[in-house]
Design an enzyme around this catalytic site. Structure first.
Site, PDB file in Angstrom:
ATOM      1  N   LYS A  45       0.598  -1.047   0.084  1.00 60.92           N
ATOM      2  CA  LYS A  45       0.087   0.045  -0.386  1.00 60.92           C
ATOM      3  C   LYS A  45       0.863   1.559   0.354  1.00 60.92           C
ATOM      4  O   LYS A  45       1.844   1.644   0.634  1.00 60.92           O
ATOM      5  CB  LYS A  45      -0.787  -0.199   1.397  1.00 60.92           C
ATOM      6  CG  LYS A  45      -1.790   1.362   1.147  1.00 60.92           C
ATOM      7  CD  LYS A  45      -2.663   0.672   2.490  1.00 60.92           C
ATOM      8  CE  LYS A  45      -3.939   1.817   2.611  1.00 60.92           C
ATOM      9  NZ  LYS A  45      -5.463   2.427   3.324  1.00 60.92           N
ATOM     10  N   CYS A 139      -4.019   8.624  -7.821  1.00 62.18           N
ATOM     11  CA  CYS A 139      -5.007   8.544  -6.513  1.00 62.18           C
ATOM     12  C   CYS A 139      -5.795   9.223  -6.901  1.00 62.18           C
ATOM     13  O   CYS A 139      -5.442  10.634  -6.642  1.00 62.18           O
ATOM     14  CB  CYS A 139      -4.246   8.094  -4.915  1.00 62.18           C
ATOM     15  SG  CYS A 139      -5.617   7.704  -3.869  1.00 62.18           S
ATOM     16  N   LYS A 177       2.841   4.896 -12.013  1.00 67.95           N
ATOM     17  CA  LYS A 177       1.446   4.029 -12.178  1.00 67.95           C
ATOM     18  C   LYS A 177       0.603   5.652 -12.082  1.00 67.95           C
ATOM     19  O   LYS A 177       0.050   7.131 -11.935  1.00 67.95           O
ATOM     20  CB  LYS A 177       0.695   3.965 -10.201  1.00 67.95           C
ATOM     21  CG  LYS A 177      -0.931   3.318 -10.613  1.00 67.95           C
ATOM     22  CD  LYS A 177      -0.431   2.521  -9.273  1.00 67.95           C
ATOM     23  CE  LYS A 177      -2.074   1.375  -9.404  1.00 67.95           C
ATOM     24  NZ  LYS A 177      -2.215   1.230  -8.015  1.00 67.95           N
TER      25      LYS A 177
END
Length: 374
Positions: A45, A139, A177
């Site tokens: 995470k 995110c 990412k």
């Protein structure tokens, strides 16, 4: 006999299935469980240097069910990055590598727009023994006021600079990412690759509102009667993820040959994984799928992928990586191809028709008669 073993950016994986960054990699207990179950790698995470500003709420998930009311096809989360102290994470990284020295452990990292912070987090994670990095530029809902996550990943200029900072300190492979919440995912990805990262991961969750409760008239998930848009995942996002992976793979093939791509978004089976690899992914990540089916889901996924490979005679993942990319084209080209096929078909049919009495044959008499009747 087919094998799932692969080497990506120097990392030796027993199979291409990777735990995606999120709750399934939230502490040492679950990370080691993943390795015991046979996952190819684990991305922990997302961590940051200062976790004191990370405060999660409950509830923080919402689900979209199919018409049967049972199957979960969509999943929203408003969960932030890890709320655990960075020092605890460093200790657990070390313990994990002690317990599973051959397990590929990747640190997902996110920081503010400061060079010293990015360099520090890279160096300290490296010293703790991680095998690689995934930079969380995607995110969609957490900490945008600090220019973190997707707020950074939407800006190619900032990405180029930040990835440059990371690459100046990184001695391990680095993947960026990317957020799907942009018109063309190739543009920020191109900036990251230009800055030197070895690979791209895509896609992260899609910014969404799951729905509104028609009894309370409040959007969900409801926290004290309020909510915030979150990240959408699970099998409903797979078609969007496949499209973006295809676009990235085509760009990498044309502009950055040798760079790698980790595909994710709605993967729940070996057949799903095969589609991502056919469209250019070197590895595939699963996060929500683990939350739905448990860590043991990797075993049937491996079996299904091997069965696909056996059916088509593929021995390695490289044998079919990107094999379907050549079948994408423009709509105008589709029109031309279909017109050419119809013209050729009409010519072939005309050729079958009798043009002179001398062409009649006894063996094909009935067929020749039928052709003249059309």
């Amino acid at each position: 006999m087919p094998t799932l073993a692969t080497i990506v950016d120097g990392l030796k994986l027993p199979n291409p299935f990777i735990i995606g960054s999120g709750p399934p990699g939230t502490n040492l207990n679950v990370i080691t469980r993943a390795f015991r179950e046979g996952w190819g790698a684990v991305i922990a995470k997302t961590v940051s240097l200062d976790a004191s500003k990370v405060v999660n709420v409950t509830p923080r998930y919402a689900k979209l069910h199919a018409a049967d009311g049972q199957e979960v096809i969509g999943w929203e989360n408003i969960e932030l990055i890890s709320d655990r102290k960075f020092s605890i994470w460093l200790d657990e990284f070390r313990k994990c590598k002690d317990q599973f020295p051959d397990g590929v452990l990747i640190a997902s990292i996110m920081e503010e727009y400061r060079k010293d912070a990015w360099v520090e987090i890279v160096e300290r994670c490296q010293d703790a023994g991680v095998d690689g990095f995934e930079l969380n530029f995607s995110c969609p809902h957490g900490l945008p006021e600090r220019k973190m996550g997707a707020a950074m990943g939407e800006n190619p200029e900032i990405l180029d600079e930040v990835c440059g900072w990371v690459m100046s300190a990184a001695k391990k492979p680095v993947w960026a990412k990317m957020t799907p919440n942009v018109t063309h995912i190739e543009e920020p990805s191109r900036a990251a690759l230009r800055a030197g990262v070895q690979g791209i991961s895509a896609i992260n969750t899609i910014r969404c509102v799951m729905g509104v409760n028609l009894e309370t008239l409040r959007p969900e998930p409801s926290v004290e009667g309020y909510t915030t848009p979150g990240g959408y995942s699970s099998k409903a996002v797979k078609p969007i993820a496949l499209r973006m992976v295809m676009e990235l793979a085509q760009m990498i093939r044309a502009e950055f040959p040798g760079r790698t791509l980790s595909g994710l978004g709605g993967i729940e089976s070996g057949e799903d994984a095969a589609q991502f690899i056919l469209l250019g992914a070197d590895t595939v990540q699963v996060c929500t799928g683990v939350m739905k089916f448990g860590y043991e889901c990797v075993k049937p996924m491996c079996e299904q992928l091997l069965a696909f490979m056996g059916k088509h005679g593929f021995e390695t993942l490289a044998d079919f990586k990107g094999k379907s990319l050549d079948y994408f084209t423009t709509h105008a080209d589709l029109v031309q191809r279909q017109a050419a096929r119809k013209t050729a078909q009409k010519a072939a049919e005309a050729k079958k028709m009798i043009a002179a009495d001398s062409e009649w044959t006894g063996d094909e008499f009935v067929k020749q008669s039928d052709a003249l009747a059309r």
